[in-house]
Design a protein around this motif. Structure first.
Motif, PDB file in Angstrom:
ATOM      1  N   ARG A 162       0.836  -1.206   0.000  1.00 24.26           N
ATOM      2  CA  ARG A 162       0.000   0.000   0.000  1.00 24.26           C
ATOM      3  C   ARG A 162       0.871   1.256   0.000  1.00 24.26           C
ATOM      4  NH1 ARG A 162      -4.462  -0.628   4.281  1.00 24.26           N
ATOM      5  NH2 ARG A 162      -2.890  -2.127   4.643  1.00 24.26           N
ATOM      6  N   ARG A 194       2.467   1.749  -3.403  1.00 22.96           N
ATOM      7  CA  ARG A 194       1.529   2.343  -4.365  1.00 22.96           C
ATOM      8  C   ARG A 194       1.337   3.829  -4.091  1.00 22.96           C
ATOM      9  NH1 ARG A 194      -1.157  -2.483  -3.254  1.00 22.96           N
ATOM     10  NH2 ARG A 194      -2.670  -1.403  -1.947  1.00 22.96           N
ATOM     11  N   LEU A 195       1.210   4.182  -2.822  1.00 31.29           N
ATOM     12  CA  LEU A 195       1.046   5.588  -2.469  1.00 31.29           C
ATOM     13  C   LEU A 195       2.286   6.391  -2.857  1.00 31.29           C
ATOM     14  CD1 LEU A 195      -0.445   7.933  -1.118  1.00 31.29           C
ATOM     15  CD2 LEU A 195       0.547   7.182   1.062  1.00 31.29           C
ATOM     16  N   ALA A 215       2.474   6.921  -6.535  1.00 31.10           N
ATOM     17  CA  ALA A 215       1.518   7.945  -6.959  1.00 31.10           C
ATOM     18  C   ALA A 215       2.014   9.342  -6.586  1.00 31.10           C
ATOM     19  CB  ALA A 215       0.147   7.675  -6.332  1.00 31.10           C
ATOM     20  N   LEU A 262      -4.071  11.849  -6.743  1.00 27.76           N
ATOM     21  CA  LEU A 262      -3.828  10.650  -5.935  1.00 27.76           C
ATOM     22  C   LEU A 262      -5.069   9.761  -5.899  1.00 27.76           C
ATOM     23  CD1 LEU A 262      -1.753  12.012  -2.920  1.00 27.76           C
ATOM     24  CD2 LEU A 262      -0.944  10.652  -4.862  1.00 27.76           C
ATOM     25  N   ARG A 263      -6.237  10.372  -5.689  1.00 28.10           N
ATOM     26  CA  ARG A 263      -7.482   9.595  -5.681  1.00 28.10           C
ATOM     27  C   ARG A 263      -7.681   8.873  -7.004  1.00 28.10           C
ATOM     28  NH1 ARG A 263     -10.272  13.932  -4.311  1.00 28.10           N
ATOM     29  NH2 ARG A 263      -9.743  14.363  -2.174  1.00 28.10           N
ATOM     30  N   GLN A 276      -5.430   7.906  -9.115  1.00 31.54           N
ATOM     31  CA  GLN A 276      -4.450   6.834  -9.288  1.00 31.54           C
ATOM     32  C   GLN A 276      -4.683   5.685  -8.326  1.00 31.54           C
ATOM     33  OE1 GLN A 276      -0.523   8.513  -9.067  1.00 31.54           O
ATOM     34  NE2 GLN A 276      -0.887   9.860 -10.814  1.00 31.54           N
ATOM     35  N   LEU A 277      -5.188   5.977  -7.123  1.00 33.26           N
ATOM     36  CA  LEU A 277      -5.324   4.940  -6.112  1.00 33.26           C
ATOM     37  C   LEU A 277      -6.719   4.334  -6.038  1.00 33.26           C
ATOM     38  CD1 LEU A 277      -3.222   6.590  -3.275  1.00 33.26           C
ATOM     39  CD2 LEU A 277      -2.522   4.772  -4.844  1.00 33.26           C
ATOM     40  N   THR A 278      -7.705   4.970  -6.608  1.00 31.20           N
ATOM     41  CA  THR A 278      -9.076   4.452  -6.550  1.00 31.20           C
ATOM     42  C   THR A 278      -9.196   3.065  -7.159  1.00 31.20           C
ATOM     43  OG1 THR A 278      -9.993   6.663  -6.471  1.00 31.20           O
ATOM     44  CG2 THR A 278     -11.479   4.902  -7.158  1.00 31.20           C
ATOM     45  N   ASP A 309      -7.047   0.769  -7.102  1.00 29.68           N
ATOM     46  CA  ASP A 309      -6.490  -0.133  -6.097  1.00 29.68           C
ATOM     47  C   ASP A 309      -7.485  -0.356  -4.970  1.00 29.68           C
ATOM     48  OD1 ASP A 309      -4.153  -0.363  -7.506  1.00 29.68           O
ATOM     49  OD2 ASP A 309      -3.053   1.116  -6.313  1.00 29.68           O
ATOM     50  N   LEU A 310      -8.176   0.694  -4.558  1.00 30.19           N
ATOM     51  CA  LEU A 310      -9.161   0.569  -3.487  1.00 30.19           C
ATOM     52  C   LEU A 310     -10.339  -0.283  -3.939  1.00 30.19           C
ATOM     53  CD1 LEU A 310      -9.207   4.229  -2.110  1.00 30.19           C
ATOM     54  CD2 LEU A 310      -8.109   2.237  -1.087  1.00 30.19           C
ATOM     55  N   SER A 321      -9.327  -3.967  -3.987  1.00 28.85           N
ATOM     56  CA  SER A 321      -9.141  -4.556  -2.670  1.00 28.85           C
ATOM     57  C   SER A 321     -10.487  -4.763  -1.985  1.00 28.85           C
ATOM     58  CB  SER A 321      -8.233  -3.687  -1.798  1.00 28.85           C
ATOM     59  OG  SER A 321      -8.846  -2.443  -1.515  1.00 28.85           O
TER      60      SER A 321
END
Length: 189
Positions: A120, A123-124, A127, A174-175, A177-179, A181-182, A185
């Protein structure tokens, strides 16, 4: 700082205790080369020592110290403009100083939790590294060093509204790029 300015060396020890880790994290995130981090941190504390007699409490001490470090980093970047883009934010083993600090802070977790947290965090960090420099800088100052918009505005010499915009754009990117992944999961859970 006022006590240190007036000759109290014990006050310096307290300043160092309170601010050395935050300063190191700030430099580690901003520095394109890992080998510069220690140098900039040492130079910042040395510059603080040299200028202590002229210190005026116009802002928080932390703002003053981070501005010294930021200026030193800018000086180094100007001297080393031939850096390769691939070298930005990475050391030879592809690990930033902050990555190392984050990993060592997790030693009390189970191996599965440590692996999940590392993934995690990776990934953060990936990003964050993709953000434009100005957005990355204000994000790090706010999220990793707990600075207010006013403090950040002083450090980067920009209006507070500009800082707000940079933070908003950084968080949006960031949201985005990471959404995914969320979402993946949550589906796995």
């Amino acid at each position: 700082m006022l006590n240190y300015r007036d000759g109290d060396l014990g006050a310096f020890r307290e300043l160092y205790r309170r601010h050395s880790q935050g300063l190191y994290r700030f430099i580690a995130w901003r520095s394109p080369r890992r080998d510069w981090v220690d140098e900039i941190a040492q130079d910042s504390w040395a510059a603080l020592h040299q200028t202590r007699a002229r210190y005026q409490p116009e802002s928080l001490f932390r703002t003053y110290l981070f501005q010294i470090a930021r200026n030193r980093l800018i000086d180094l970047l100007r001297q080393q403009q031939t850096l390769l883009a691939s070298e930005m934010g990475q050391s030879d083993d592809e690990q930033t100083a902050f990555d190392y600090l984050a990993e060592t802070a997790q030693e009390t977790l189970s191996p599965e939790a440590v692996l999940e947290n590392r993934e995690r965090i990776a990934r953060l960090h990936a990003a964050i590294r993709l953000l434009p420099g100005e957005q990355k800088e204000v994000l790090i100052l706010q999220q990793f060093n707990g600075m207010s918009l006013a403090e950040i505005a002083l450090i980067v010499a920009a209006p507070e509204e500009t800082i707000k915009s940079r933070l908003r754009y950084a968080m949006r990117k960031l949201r985005q790029q990471l959404t995914p992944d969320l979402d993946s999961s949550e589906e796995a859970a």
